[in-house]
Design an enzyme around this catalytic site. Structure first.
Site, PDB file in Angstrom:
ATOM      1  N   ARG A  38       0.914  -1.143   0.133  1.00 26.96           N
ATOM      2  CA  ARG A  38      -0.054   0.074  -0.006  1.00 26.96           C
ATOM      3  C   ARG A  38       1.077   1.277   0.078  1.00 26.96           C
ATOM      4  O   ARG A  38       2.187   1.148  -0.138  1.00 26.96           O
ATOM      5  CB  ARG A  38      -0.937   0.137   1.202  1.00 26.96           C
ATOM      6  CG  ARG A  38      -0.246   0.099   2.551  1.00 26.96           C
ATOM      7  CD  ARG A  38      -1.230   0.231   3.586  1.00 26.96           C
ATOM      8  NE  ARG A  38      -0.579   0.189   4.957  1.00 26.96           N
ATOM      9  CZ  ARG A  38      -1.136   0.027   6.122  1.00 26.96           C
ATOM     10  NH1 ARG A  38      -2.277  -0.410   6.228  1.00 26.96           N
ATOM     11  NH2 ARG A  38      -0.538   0.189   7.218  1.00 26.96           N
TER      12      ARG A  38
ATOM     13  N   ASN B   7      -5.438   7.613   4.362  1.00 30.90           N
ATOM     14  CA  ASN B   7      -5.380   6.805   5.620  1.00 30.90           C
ATOM     15  C   ASN B   7      -3.857   6.973   6.213  1.00 30.90           C
ATOM     16  O   ASN B   7      -2.882   6.813   5.244  1.00 30.90           O
ATOM     17  CB  ASN B   7      -5.550   5.261   5.431  1.00 30.90           C
ATOM     18  CG  ASN B   7      -5.319   4.369   6.736  1.00 30.90           C
ATOM     19  OD1 ASN B   7      -6.201   4.527   7.526  1.00 30.90           O
ATOM     20  ND2 ASN B   7      -4.288   3.625   6.763  1.00 30.90           N
ATOM     21  N   GLU B   8      -3.588   7.525   7.238  1.00 27.83           N
ATOM     22  CA  GLU B   8      -2.404   7.642   7.632  1.00 27.83           C
ATOM     23  C   GLU B   8      -1.333   8.353   6.735  1.00 27.83           C
ATOM     24  O   GLU B   8      -0.472   7.603   6.156  1.00 27.83           O
ATOM     25  CB  GLU B   8      -1.719   6.573   8.319  1.00 27.83           C
ATOM     26  CG  GLU B   8      -2.576   5.695   9.380  1.00 27.83           C
ATOM     27  CD  GLU B   8      -1.933   4.598  10.036  1.00 27.83           C
ATOM     28  OE1 GLU B   8      -1.321   3.955   9.217  1.00 27.83           O
ATOM     29  OE2 GLU B   8      -2.314   4.147  10.887  1.00 27.83           O
TER      30      GLU B   8
ATOM     31  N   GLU C 169      -8.416   3.975  15.310  1.00 34.06           N
ATOM     32  CA  GLU C 169      -7.909   2.552  15.294  1.00 34.06           C
ATOM     33  C   GLU C 169      -7.131   2.335  16.666  1.00 34.06           C
ATOM     34  O   GLU C 169      -6.362   3.084  17.106  1.00 34.06           O
ATOM     35  CB  GLU C 169      -7.206   2.410  14.165  1.00 34.06           C
ATOM     36  CG  GLU C 169      -7.486   2.475  12.709  1.00 34.06           C
ATOM     37  CD  GLU C 169      -6.612   2.161  11.640  1.00 34.06           C
ATOM     38  OE1 GLU C 169      -5.340   1.496  12.061  1.00 34.06           O
ATOM     39  OE2 GLU C 169      -6.554   2.644  10.436  1.00 34.06           O
TER      40      GLU C 169
ATOM     41  N   PHE D 113      -3.052 -12.016  10.666  1.00 39.16           N
ATOM     42  CA  PHE D 113      -2.982 -12.089  11.786  1.00 39.16           C
ATOM     43  C   PHE D 113      -3.027 -11.027  13.089  1.00 39.16           C
ATOM     44  O   PHE D 113      -2.599 -11.142  13.769  1.00 39.16           O
ATOM     45  CB  PHE D 113      -2.054 -13.091  12.275  1.00 39.16           C
ATOM     46  CG  PHE D 113      -2.239 -14.443  11.783  1.00 39.16           C
ATOM     47  CD1 PHE D 113      -3.101 -15.452  12.389  1.00 39.16           C
ATOM     48  CD2 PHE D 113      -1.590 -15.189  10.738  1.00 39.16           C
ATOM     49  CE1 PHE D 113      -3.294 -16.381  11.882  1.00 39.16           C
ATOM     50  CE2 PHE D 113      -1.886 -16.664  10.276  1.00 39.16           C
ATOM     51  CZ  PHE D 113      -2.741 -17.054  11.059  1.00 39.16           C
ATOM     52  N   HIS D 114      -3.417  -9.730  12.254  1.00 39.34           N
ATOM     53  CA  HIS D 114      -3.800  -8.674  13.204  1.00 39.34           C
ATOM     54  C   HIS D 114      -4.991  -8.843  13.833  1.00 39.34           C
ATOM     55  O   HIS D 114      -5.826  -9.761  13.326  1.00 39.34           O
ATOM     56  CB  HIS D 114      -3.667  -7.427  12.288  1.00 39.34           C
ATOM     57  CG  HIS D 114      -2.347  -7.017  12.093  1.00 39.34           C
ATOM     58  ND1 HIS D 114      -2.089  -5.715  12.595  1.00 39.34           N
ATOM     59  CD2 HIS D 114      -1.333  -7.614  11.626  1.00 39.34           C
ATOM     60  CE1 HIS D 114      -0.844  -5.523  12.221  1.00 39.34           C
ATOM     61  NE2 HIS D 114      -0.133  -6.553  11.566  1.00 39.34           N
TER      62      HIS D 114
HETATM   63  C1  GLA Z   1      -2.680   1.129  10.726  1.00 32.96           C
HETATM   64  C2  GLA Z   1      -3.551   1.130   9.263  1.00 32.96           C
HETATM   65  C3  GLA Z   1      -4.561  -0.164   9.096  1.00 32.96           C
HETATM   66  C4  GLA Z   1      -3.616  -1.324   9.691  1.00 32.96           C
HETATM   67  C5  GLA Z   1      -3.225  -1.519  11.240  1.00 32.96           C
HETATM   68  C6  GLA Z   1      -2.573  -2.439  11.641  1.00 32.96           C
HETATM   69  O1  GLA Z   1      -2.935   1.844  11.770  1.00 32.96           O
HETATM   70  O2  GLA Z   1      -4.235   2.193   9.310  1.00 32.96           O
HETATM   71  O3  GLA Z   1      -4.773  -0.075   7.753  1.00 32.96           O
HETATM   72  O4  GLA Z   1      -2.555  -1.619   8.901  1.00 32.96           O
HETATM   73  O5  GLA Z   1      -2.223  -0.138  10.912  1.00 32.96           O
HETATM   74  O6  GLA Z   1      -1.892  -2.307  12.728  1.00 32.96           O
END
Ligand code: GLA
Length: 674
Positions: free
Chosen positions: A113, A151-152, A306, A358-359
């Site tokens: 990504r 996202n981030e 999150e 596995f998260h």
């Molecule tokens: C980040 C991302 C998520 C995922 C989590 C997993 O915060 O935004 O898409 O990858 O980490 O830890």
């Protein structure tokens, strides 16, 4: 416009929901389980670009229409994401110039990504198109709660597009090459530039690069991410003006953008935060991230976008650990105690395969009949009981109890990470975390501020690490102390100006010379693990300095032969306030003792007389009520003096409440009934 409050009548509870990754029949099951747990908000579409636009210019919104309608029908709000963090495979083929290039010149393609270059017009254009399509289609949809932009943000890229934009940024900053050459001292190692085209983003080179150029590049990269964020904000404000905008900050490890700038552009700050320790360090970290988020959001209610459910992420060690029963809920209440109005998770359903399989998720691989799911259902119930606290902003914006401010400057972090520093121990994040943790363990709350921001309202400003201080920033701190504030400044601070040019003069503390009342003529970096004993029974690690006082008094001296009897910790009375200087790195319990002394000298109270040592006691205030959160992170029970109405057990409390090991309580303090 600075970030404002997340105004919701109840705590948002849910998580990243990726129905596009599951067969349709699973969706009904999702809704059933969401209702069972009391989920009221889901984040949809974060990485759905290739589903929404399977081929360039061809869009498929049918599935998302169904999801939005399904959520609306079931009264579940959607935090709808723009999927721009992960361009689809077609983008690689159509716009190879829009992909990121690493420092070493490696061209990334899709497969993971964040494969985009924020400086590439092709990426910006493609991101604007999908953003506008989503905005036009879903603005005003009854399920739409918020827009989750990207996202981030955090991707760095080199390459020709970056070079071009970096040059434009430098032209705006320096106007002339003469100015740039002077500030960068580019005659050193024969780097003097005669045309702008000779300047490149600082990619891999033979040996040490120029630190001033590196710092400027980091600033440029942060500004460039703001440009692509603002592309989306502009579209949303035009097409969907009534829906709040957020973007999720990865805290606290992600430093590729300027959090204060981002907070000024969006409506509400949201953070992604993952517990990173099996010990109480994890809770100290939750408090650290929460106080940061609250500060970025002006003391107003903010969001956890999150967190993980059942696992602890030790990214550094490349492994996860199980989270003890009850810890997820306790951490969630910690975020809420510090002003979060949401408890959202990554992610709703744990995927069976694919990256991150596995998260953890709200529904684990092993389904409903699990402790993980039971804890989610219980948490939903708990949050429902706390709905009324959403009206109360964070407990300690400066109008309330936080009298301590820690300086958080992206510039300080970036400066500390530039090459050619005298010691790798001059680190930003660890220094701030250590100081914050010491305060937290002592039972004090703290805000974070920028050094150039208004400081009135605080009693004490802490500067644990800040090398590259501008005249204006130094002046601001000096004025704060002159008019009665207290400050503590750690070693190496202000040794350079904002462009990493060492300040001219007979002291490395020239930026703060009058304020601190000392002269430092020599830095004394120490080998890793070595320390110097101080006269106050403390040990100084990593760093020492040859300090002489001018007007300051000495609180502790070095006892070692090399720095013998030189001041190690000093305090200067300046105007109506005081400024403490700490010339070495004090750690652990000794740092706690030092912080206690500094805070008491400033006349500041704990958040509650019994707070500290893992008993976290903090308040949220609304116009009408105060809410006292008692969070017991220890393995023994604690009886705390308090009165009011306990919301989780529906019990009036007259004078004290006992909180079980690893338990918690939330009291509306000023009313004895529900
Ligand atoms: C980040 C991302 C998520 C995922 C989590 C997993 O915060 O935004 O898409 O990858 O980490 O830890």
């Amino acid at each position: 416009m600075p970030a404002s409050a997340l105004n919701v009548p109840t705590i948002l509870f849910g998580g990243d929901y990726n129905p596009d990754q599951w067969p349709r029949e699973v969706w009904d099951e999702d809704v059933r389980l969401m209702k069972e747990a009391g989920v009221n908000a889901v984040t949809v579409g974060v990485f759905a670009w290739s589903t929404l636009e399977p081929r360039e210019g061809e869009f498929d919104f049918a599935w998302l229409d169904d999801v939005m309608d399904l959520m609306a029908k079931n009264n579940i709000g959607v935090i709808l994401a723009t999927p721009t963090a992960s361009p689809p495979p077609w983008f690689t083929l159509s716009h190879p110039d829009g992909l990121p290039v690493t420092k070493d010149g490696v061209h990334y393609i899709h497969g993971s990504r964040d494969t985009y270059n924020p400086s590439a017009p092709s990426y910006r254009n493609a991101a604007r198109i999908i953003t506008r399509k989503l905005a036009e289609r879903y603005a005003g949809h009854p399920a739409l709660l918020m827009w989750h932009l990207h996202n981030e943000y955090g991707t760095i890229s080199y390459g020709p597009h970056t070079d071009a934009e970096f040059r434009n940024w430098l032209i705006r900053k320096y106007s002339t090459l003469d100015n740039l050459n002077k500030v960068w001292n580019s005659r050193f190692w024969s780097q003097q530039y005669a045309t702008w085209e000779e300047i490149f983003a600082p990619q891999a080179t033979q040996y040490l690069p120029n630190p001033s150029a590196i710092l400027d590049f980091k600033r440029f990269c942060a500004d460039q991410l703001r440009v692509v964020l603002d592309d989306q904000i502009e579209i949303m404000r035009e097409v969907s003006p009534n829906t709040p905008l957020t973007t999720n900050f990865m805290l606290p490890t992600w430093n590729h953008f300027n959090q204060w700038d981002f907070a000024a552009d969006i409506d509400v700050v949201s953070i992604d935060h993952y517990l990173d320790s099996t010990t109480m360090d994890g809770e100290a970290h939750v408090a650290f991230a929460s106080e940061l988020a609250r500060s970025f959001n002006n003391g107003q209610p903010w969001m956890v976008m999150e967190q993980g459910t059942t696992v602890i992420y030790d990214y550094a060690a490349g492994r996860v650990y199980p989270k003890a029963p009850g810890r997820m809920a306790r951490n969630t209440l910690q975020y809420i105690a510090h002003g979060s109005n949401s408890s959202l998770f990554f992610q709703w359903r744990t995927p069976l395969t694919g990256a991150e399989f596995f998260h953890s998720g709200m529904i684990p691989h092993t389904g409903e009949n699990t402790r993980a799911w039971r804890e989610i259902v219980d948490l939903g119930h708990t949050l429902h009981q706390l709905a009324e606290v959403t009206n109360a902003p964070a407990h300690n914006s400066r109008t309330n109890t936080a009298k301590i401010a820690i300086v958080w400057e992206p510039d300080a972090w970036w400066s500390a990470e530039t090459p050619a520093m005298p010691s790798n121990d001059v680190a930003f994040l660890p220094a701030l975390r250590e100081v914050h943790k010491a305060l937290w363990l002592e039972g004090f709350a703290a805000d974070f501020v920028q050094l150039g921001a208004p400081l009135e309202g605080y009693d004490l400003v802490l500067v644990p690490n800040f090398i590259a201080v501008s005249d204006a920033q130094a002046h601001n701190l000096t004025q704060f102390v002159r008019s009665g504030g207290h400050a503590a400044v750690w070693f190496f601070a202000g040794s350079t100006d904002e462009n990493l040019n060492v300040r001219v003069g007979d002291t490395f503390t020239a930026a703060f010379a009058d304020l601190l009342g000392i002269k430092v003529d020599e830095h004394w970096p120490l080998p890793t693990g070595e320390f110097r004993e101080l006269s106050n029974q403390m040990s100084g690690f990593s760093w020492g300095e040859s300090v002489a006082t001018t007007t300051a008094i000495t609180l502790a001296t070095y006892r070692s032969a090399d720095l013998k009897d030189k001041p190690a910790i000093t305090r200067n009375t300046f105007g109506a306030g005081t400024a403490t200087y700490v010339s070495t790195q004090i750690r652990g319990t000794e740092l706690r003792a030092l912080m206690r002394e500094i805070v008491l000298n400033a006349g500041i109270d704990k958040t509650h007389p019994q707070a500290g040592d893992g008993l976290e006691i903090v308040r949220r205030f609304s116009g009408e009520h105060t809410y006292l959160f008692v969070l017991n992170h220890t393995d023994s029970s604690h009886t705390v003096s308090a009165s009011g109405y306990e919301l989780l057990t529906d019990t009036p409390i007259t004078s004290q409440i006992t909180v079980a090991p690893f338990g918690y309580a939330v009291l509306r303090e000023d009313t004895p009934t529900r």
